[in-house]
Design an enzyme around this catalytic site. Structure first.
Site, mmCIF file in Angstrom:
data_model
loop_
_atom_site.group_PDB
_atom_site.id
_atom_site.type_symbol
_atom_site.label_atom_id
_atom_site.label_comp_id
_atom_site.label_asym_id
_atom_site.label_seq_id
_atom_site.Cartn_x
_atom_site.Cartn_y
_atom_site.Cartn_z
ATOM 1 N N THR A 38 33.885 0.263 4.276
ATOM 2 C CA THR A 38 33.100 -0.387 3.226
ATOM 3 C C THR A 38 33.859 -1.545 2.581
ATOM 4 O O THR A 38 33.341 -2.180 1.662
ATOM 5 C CB THR A 38 32.708 0.621 2.119
ATOM 6 N N ARG A 87 44.070 -5.813 -5.094
ATOM 7 C CA ARG A 87 42.971 -4.876 -4.856
ATOM 8 C C ARG A 87 43.592 -3.487 -4.699
ATOM 9 O O ARG A 87 44.721 -3.254 -5.117
ATOM 10 C CB ARG A 87 42.198 -5.289 -3.589
ATOM 11 N N ARG A 111 34.054 8.962 2.828
ATOM 12 C CA ARG A 111 35.011 9.688 1.986
ATOM 13 C C ARG A 111 34.342 10.136 0.686
ATOM 14 O O ARG A 111 33.681 9.330 0.026
ATOM 15 C CB ARG A 111 36.220 8.813 1.687
ATOM 16 N N GLY A 159 45.501 -3.818 1.915
ATOM 17 C CA GLY A 159 46.953 -3.916 1.767
ATOM 18 C C GLY A 159 47.391 -5.017 0.836
ATOM 19 O O GLY A 159 48.508 -5.502 0.924
ATOM 20 N N LYS A 201 53.844 -1.435 6.239
ATOM 21 C CA LYS A 201 53.216 -1.578 7.557
ATOM 22 C C LYS A 201 54.191 -1.197 8.671
ATOM 23 O O LYS A 201 53.782 -0.613 9.684
ATOM 24 C CB LYS A 201 52.701 -3.009 7.744
ATOM 25 N N LEU A 213 36.889 -6.506 5.044
ATOM 26 C CA LEU A 213 37.033 -6.648 6.493
ATOM 27 C C LEU A 213 36.400 -5.473 7.224
ATOM 28 O O LEU A 213 35.784 -5.647 8.277
ATOM 29 C CB LEU A 213 38.516 -6.764 6.878
#
Length: 317
Positions: free
Chosen positions: A18, A95, A41, A91, A144, A21
């Site tokens: 959602t 946000r 979720r 990431g 990452k 991207l």
């Protein structure tokens, strides 16, 4: 593990479906003909926009699969239903910053044992080349790499998509911070404005993701997204805008020292953004290396007619 044959329709689970991207990746997977599953979720609660988005995916033919990062077995059950898992977890510091949560996804994929490939949330700067990055923005790359190391330790097959700035955050605003719209009169130019940067429309990144996820050529590879026409300097991007509007912007050239001068006085999220901008526009971290033994998306998939930045900017005119 037996790899899905290229061209076969694959069962793919999108996690973070959602998001900005993620929703595009879901749409691209459906358009590619993949049997597409989206993690639903319980944490979304009464977020009506996300609920409606999930239901719109279902109407288009996607399957909703319940699973929570606070319930390991629910994640194992979810990934057992698919061949490929794609993560689009956010990431960025301004946000929701969810990169570390993917460790739980790696653990579930390892236990399930059936997933043929995992595409973790990457898409931007190659974290393996960002060990020198400035804090606090470096945290994104360190996390990452932690995910990559966990994937390797678990013996999970993978593909890493990297290498470009999203046009929504870096293109439409002519790379100005604090806005997503192009400036009317004045524009800050980083350094001399002549460092090469790679821009990509998010819809195109999603299309490349949907195509690479079952391609044997990209198995256990890094795929760089470098659309030739979108490898531009900031000055070239500004000039495209000036040509479209017929108006010349007043330019202020900002040295690297001035750009970072008061970074410590900023909020953490702003500090992270400044560091990332510095690496992109002053150091040229997206274009200072060759693809080498890895793959490049536009060469693998020339059928994707990617959006050029003149086309992208035209919507703002």
């Amino acid at each position: 593990m037996k790899e899905t044959n290229f061209g076969e329709k694959t069962r793919v689970l999108v996690v973070g479906g959602t998001g900005s991207l993620g929703r595009r990746i879901v749409s691209a997977c459906l358009a590619e003909g993949h049997e597409t599953y989206v993690l639903q979720r319980p944490e979304i609660g009464v977020d009506i926009e996300k609920v409606q988005l999930l239901l719109s995916f279902k109407r288009l033919g996607a399957h909703l699969v319940e699973g929570s990062f606070s319930d390991h077995q629910s994640l194992v059950s979810a990934v057992k239903q698919v061949d490929v898992v794609v993560s689009a977890m956010s990431g960025v510091h301004f946000r929701t910053h969810n990169i570390p949560v993917q460790l739980k996804l790696v653990a579930a994929i390892k236990e399930a044992g059936n997933v043929k490939r995992f595409l973790p949330s990457e898409f931007g700067m190659d974290p393996s080349r960002m060990g020198h990055a400035m804090p606090p923005g470096r945290e994104t790359f360190d996390q990452k790499m932690e995910i990559r190391n966990a994937i390797k330790a678990a013996g999970i097959s993978h593909t890493y998509l990297v290498g470009a700035c999203f046009a929504a955050y870096f293109g439409g605003n002519l790379s100005q911070m604090g806005t997503l719209f192009p400036p009317k009169k004045k524009v800050d130019i980083y350094g001399d404005g002549n460092v090469k940067v790679v821009f990509v429309d998010e819809d195109d990144m999603a299309k490349y993701t949907a195509k690479t996820l079952n391609d044997p050529r990209t198995l256990n590879k890094t795929v760089y997204v470098r659309p030739t026409d979108n490898i531009l300097t900031q000055m070239e991007l500004v000039q495209i805008w000036e040509k479209l509007t017929g108006k010349e912007l007043e330019k202020t050239y900002v040295s690297g020292n001035d750009f970072l001068a008061d970074i410590e006085d900023k909020e953490i999220s702003h500090q992270a953004g400044l560091g990332h901008f510095y690496h992109i526009y002053y150091e040229g971290c997206l274009t200072d290396h060759e693809v080498g033994d890895d793959e490049e998306a536009t060469k693998l998939y020339p059928d994707v007619k990617y959006k050029r930045m003149d086309e992208y900017l035209n919507i703002f005119v």
